[in-house]
Write a protein that holds these residues in place. Structure first.
Motif, mmCIF file in Angstrom:
data_model
loop_
_atom_site.group_PDB
_atom_site.id
_atom_site.type_symbol
_atom_site.label_atom_id
_atom_site.label_comp_id
_atom_site.label_asym_id
_atom_site.label_seq_id
_atom_site.Cartn_x
_atom_site.Cartn_y
_atom_site.Cartn_z
ATOM 1 N N MET A 155 0.827 -1.200 0.000
ATOM 2 C CA MET A 155 0.000 0.000 0.000
ATOM 3 C C MET A 155 0.859 1.247 0.000
ATOM 4 S SD MET A 155 -3.083 -0.896 -0.131
ATOM 5 C CE MET A 155 -3.740 0.734 0.201
ATOM 6 N N ARG A 156 0.327 2.312 -0.596
ATOM 7 C CA ARG A 156 1.034 3.579 -0.540
ATOM 8 C C ARG A 156 1.056 4.063 0.896
ATOM 9 N NH1 ARG A 156 0.181 9.318 -1.131
ATOM 10 N NH2 ARG A 156 1.657 10.201 -2.623
ATOM 11 N N PRO A 157 2.223 4.508 1.405
ATOM 12 C CA PRO A 157 2.235 5.059 2.746
ATOM 13 C C PRO A 157 1.249 6.211 2.839
ATOM 14 C CG PRO A 157 4.461 4.782 1.889
ATOM 15 C CD PRO A 157 3.529 4.536 0.757
ATOM 16 N N ASP A 158 0.640 6.385 3.976
ATOM 17 C CA ASP A 158 -0.321 7.474 4.127
ATOM 18 C C ASP A 158 0.445 8.783 4.202
ATOM 19 O OD1 ASP A 158 -2.911 8.410 6.482
ATOM 20 O OD2 ASP A 158 -2.691 8.777 4.350
ATOM 21 N N ALA A 202 3.176 6.301 -7.661
ATOM 22 C CA ALA A 202 3.277 4.849 -7.565
ATOM 23 C C ALA A 202 4.238 4.526 -6.436
ATOM 24 C CB ALA A 202 3.773 4.246 -8.875
ATOM 25 N N THR A 203 3.918 3.480 -5.689
ATOM 26 C CA THR A 203 4.702 3.105 -4.518
ATOM 27 C C THR A 203 5.200 1.682 -4.656
ATOM 28 O OG1 THR A 203 3.433 4.574 -3.083
ATOM 29 C CG2 THR A 203 4.634 2.804 -2.015
ATOM 30 N N VAL A 204 6.477 1.511 -4.413
ATOM 31 C CA VAL A 204 7.097 0.191 -4.354
ATOM 32 C C VAL A 204 7.843 0.123 -3.025
ATOM 33 C CG1 VAL A 204 8.706 -1.432 -5.420
ATOM 34 C CG2 VAL A 204 7.358 0.105 -6.857
ATOM 35 N N GLY A 205 7.331 -0.676 -2.115
ATOM 36 C CA GLY A 205 7.935 -0.725 -0.788
ATOM 37 C C GLY A 205 7.837 0.629 -0.111
#
Length: 274
Positions: A1-4, A72-75
């Motif tokens: 998930m994308r960090p908030d 976009a989020t990766v890790g």
């Protein structure tokens, strides 16, 4: 998930219509499904704030926007995607996404069994006018096989990692969590490094070392990058430069311009006009 880190905690802004939606997609290994095409692109106009939960494709993917800014989020890494800079995601790489209402994004899939990845990990790609024209040409239904193959070959020749990626590494340690949360909720958060040290009961050196270890940046550079990511979204939505500068924590448009250029490689006016 994308960090908030920003989008999930932002108040409604320009372009937002209705409640946010979440999409679930499957996780595929690279090449798990063999597709019939070499390169295929699709457009989508996002009418509501949208989250794509973590997923992966059997194909390589190039993400870029015709209008607006998304992420976009990766890790723990968050890339900002714009009409100028896209993101290459190798096949099989789990990633999540976020796009505010009003974004028009373009996703290009590349057959993993035919196309070698340009990088072993996600990497930014400059979306030049020529690359855009070629990708647009590949969307034509009546393009004959020979012309399609020649166009695909030029597209593959043009793809290369960019030096202008807007990438933010989000710290995960409990020590830095209050800072990440505060800046995510409000990029104009004005607490200084010394102020955070006093609030957290540690030395400024401890915080600096933690940021360097987790992100490769000191506190000030990390904060400037976080602010630039939010500024990109606001500018892409049509925000005025002076207003955006204030919203992300700068007391003058000139100070904002200097910081924005240092992070993105262009000044806010040039970014907004392009």
């Amino acid at each position: 998930m994308r960090p908030d880190f920003g989008a999930g905690s932002r108040a409604a802004g320009p372009g937002r219509r209705g409640a946010a939606v979440r999409r679930r997609l499957p996780l595929y290994a690279a090449g798990e499904i063999d597709v019939a095409y070499v390169v295929r692109g699709t457009d989508e106009a996002v009418d509501r704030d949208t989250w794509w939960e973590e997923h992966s494709h059997p194909t390589h993917e190039l993400l870029w926007n015709r209008r607006g800014a998304s992420s976009a989020t990766v890790g723990a890494r968050v890339w900002t995607i714009t009409p100028l800079v896209g993101l290459w995601v190798p096949a099989g790489t789990p990633h999540a996404g976020w796009a505010p209402a009003g974004t028009v994004h373009h996703a290009v899939q590349f057959r993993a069994r035919s196309v070698p990845s340009i990088s072993g990990a996600p990497v930014a790609v400059d979306v030049t006018p020529l690359l855009r024209l070629l990708l647009d040409r590949l969307t034509a239904e009546d393009l004959d096989p020979g012309a399609r193959a020649r166009t695909e070959a030029v597209v593959l020749d043009l793809l290369a990692p960019s030096r202008n990626e807007l990438l933010l590494r989000v710290p995960r340690s409990p020590l830095l969590a209050p800072i990440v949360a505060a800046v995510g909720a409000d990029p104009a958060e004005a607490t200084t490094l010394a102020g955070w040290a006093a609030r957290l009961g540690v030395s400024t050196r401890t915080i600096t070392r933690a940021f360097q270890a987790e992100t490769g940046l000191g506190f000030s550079r990390w904060l400037a990058t976080a602010r630039a990511q939010r500024a990109v979204e606001l500018l892409a939505q049509g925000g005025q430069i002076a207003d955006v500068a204030e919203l992300v924590g700068y007391h003058s448009a000139s100070a904002f311009g200097t910081a924005f250029r240092r992070v993105t490689g262009v000044n806010p006016a040039a970014f907004r006009s392009r």
